[in-house]
Scaffold this active site. Sequence first.
Site, PDB file in Angstrom:
ATOM      1  CG  ASP A   2      -2.059   0.985   1.098  1.00 57.95           C
ATOM      2  OD1 ASP A   2      -2.373   1.394  -0.043  1.00 57.95           O
ATOM      3  OD2 ASP A   2      -2.632   1.358   2.129  1.00 57.95           O
ATOM      4  CG  HIS A  19      -0.376   1.929  -9.542  1.00 57.69           C
ATOM      5  ND1 HIS A  19      -0.520   1.617  -8.204  1.00 57.69           N
ATOM      6  CD2 HIS A  19      -1.539   2.534  -9.898  1.00 57.69           C
ATOM      7  CE1 HIS A  19      -1.709   2.028  -7.781  1.00 57.69           C
ATOM      8  NE2 HIS A  19      -2.352   2.598  -8.793  1.00 57.69           N
ATOM      9  CB  SER A  48     -12.800  -8.589  -4.287  1.00 61.11           C
ATOM     10  OG  SER A  48     -12.108  -9.639  -3.673  1.00 61.11           O
ATOM     11  NE  ARG A  53      -7.496   1.460  -5.596  1.00 59.28           N
ATOM     12  CZ  ARG A  53      -6.278   1.631  -5.121  1.00 59.28           C
ATOM     13  NH1 ARG A  53      -5.306   2.018  -5.921  1.00 59.28           N
ATOM     14  NH2 ARG A  53      -6.015   1.412  -3.855  1.00 59.28           N
ATOM     15  CG  LEU A 113       9.948 -17.092  -3.868  1.00 57.68           C
ATOM     16  CD1 LEU A 113       9.871 -16.967  -2.348  1.00 57.68           C
ATOM     17  CD2 LEU A 113      10.449 -15.775  -4.466  1.00 57.68           C
TER      18      LEU A 113
HETATM   19  C1  IPE Z   1      -1.475   0.066  -3.518  1.00 58.31           C
HETATM   20  O1  IPE Z   1      -1.252   1.443  -3.518  1.00 58.31           O
HETATM   21  C2  IPE Z   1      -1.536  -0.512  -4.901  1.00 58.31           C
HETATM   22  C3  IPE Z   1      -2.801  -1.194  -5.295  1.00 58.31           C
HETATM   23  C4  IPE Z   1      -3.859  -1.361  -4.549  1.00 58.31           C
HETATM   24  C5  IPE Z   1      -2.855  -1.716  -6.643  1.00 58.31           C
HETATM   25  P1  IPE Z   1      -2.469   2.455  -3.508  1.00 58.31           P
HETATM   26  O2  IPE Z   1      -2.855   2.716  -4.918  1.00 58.31           O
HETATM   27  O3  IPE Z   1      -3.553   1.954  -2.618  1.00 58.31           O
HETATM   28  O4  IPE Z   1      -1.780   3.763  -2.885  1.00 58.31           O
HETATM   29  P2  IPE Z   1      -2.430   4.824  -1.886  1.00 58.31           P
HETATM   30  O5  IPE Z   1      -3.028   4.085  -0.728  1.00 58.31           O
HETATM   31  O6  IPE Z   1      -3.447   5.594  -2.650  1.00 58.31           O
HETATM   32  O7  IPE Z   1      -1.265   5.658  -1.467  1.00 58.31           O
HETATM   33 MG    MG Z   2      -4.118   2.337  -0.659  1.00 60.99          MG
END
Ligand code: IPE
Ligand code: MG
Length: 231
Positions: A2, A19, A48, A53, A113
């Site tokens: 996160d 990302h 899920s 988003r 792994l």
């Molecule tokens: C985590 O980072 C990545 C995914 C869930 C794909 P976020 O995108 O949740 O980053 P913040 O929480 O907005 O900083």
């Molecule tokens: Mg996040």
Amino acid sequence: MDGNGRWARKRLRPRTFGHHAGQKAVRSTIEFCLRRGITALTLFAFSSENWQRPADEVSALMELFLKALDREVNELHGYGVRIRFIGELSAFAPALAARMNAAMDRTAANTRLELNIAVNYGGRWDITQAAARIARAVQAGEIAVDQIDERRLEPYLCLADQAPIDLFIRTGGEQRLSNFLLWQIAYAEIYFTATLWPDFDAAAFELALADFAGRERRFGKTSAQIAAEAG
Ligand code: IPE
Ligand code: MG
């Protein structure tokens, strides 16, 4: 994993930039595990709930997964990494799902792994799909309802054939589990760090391991019992 969005925001860049940076952290984390002899790593890549988003962020993430699969699988296979995707894979575009399955098949015999990548995964989904599958076994007469206990339900859950989870790490400062591996972390040590995922490097991982090494794992027993067992 996160904190990608906040990492990008701090740099006045779009979330997808975060990302991309997060992907590099994935790579360095896998390399760290290989170096340190860690034999299983499970990454929460897409929950899920992440479908909710904005559409452009979801499609950017899918694009990123696809490219990463094409780019990395060869090398990971060469390192002896077994790749497994856990989650409801049927929700993904056929091209992506086919690549995921191909990566799993190709690396199925590797043992160095276990790399589990949770995509369209939720801990509640996992328990629910296990319940549905055991119900089917009951319907087929393979098991009686009265026989169902934790030991018999377990094989239907994701990662059932792997060792119990020792350490659960959440980056990005939030102190919650967000529906990741609920059943499987019953006795895992939980480690929260404010480090944003793209900044989670070898030094940050070492800190988590040092913290873990200082914990006393009692599994419901007393301290004295654990000391006696250790001799
Ligand atoms: C985590 O980072 C990545 C995914 C869930 C794909 P976020 O995108 O949740 O980053 P913040 O929480 O907005 O900083
Ligand atoms: Mg996040």
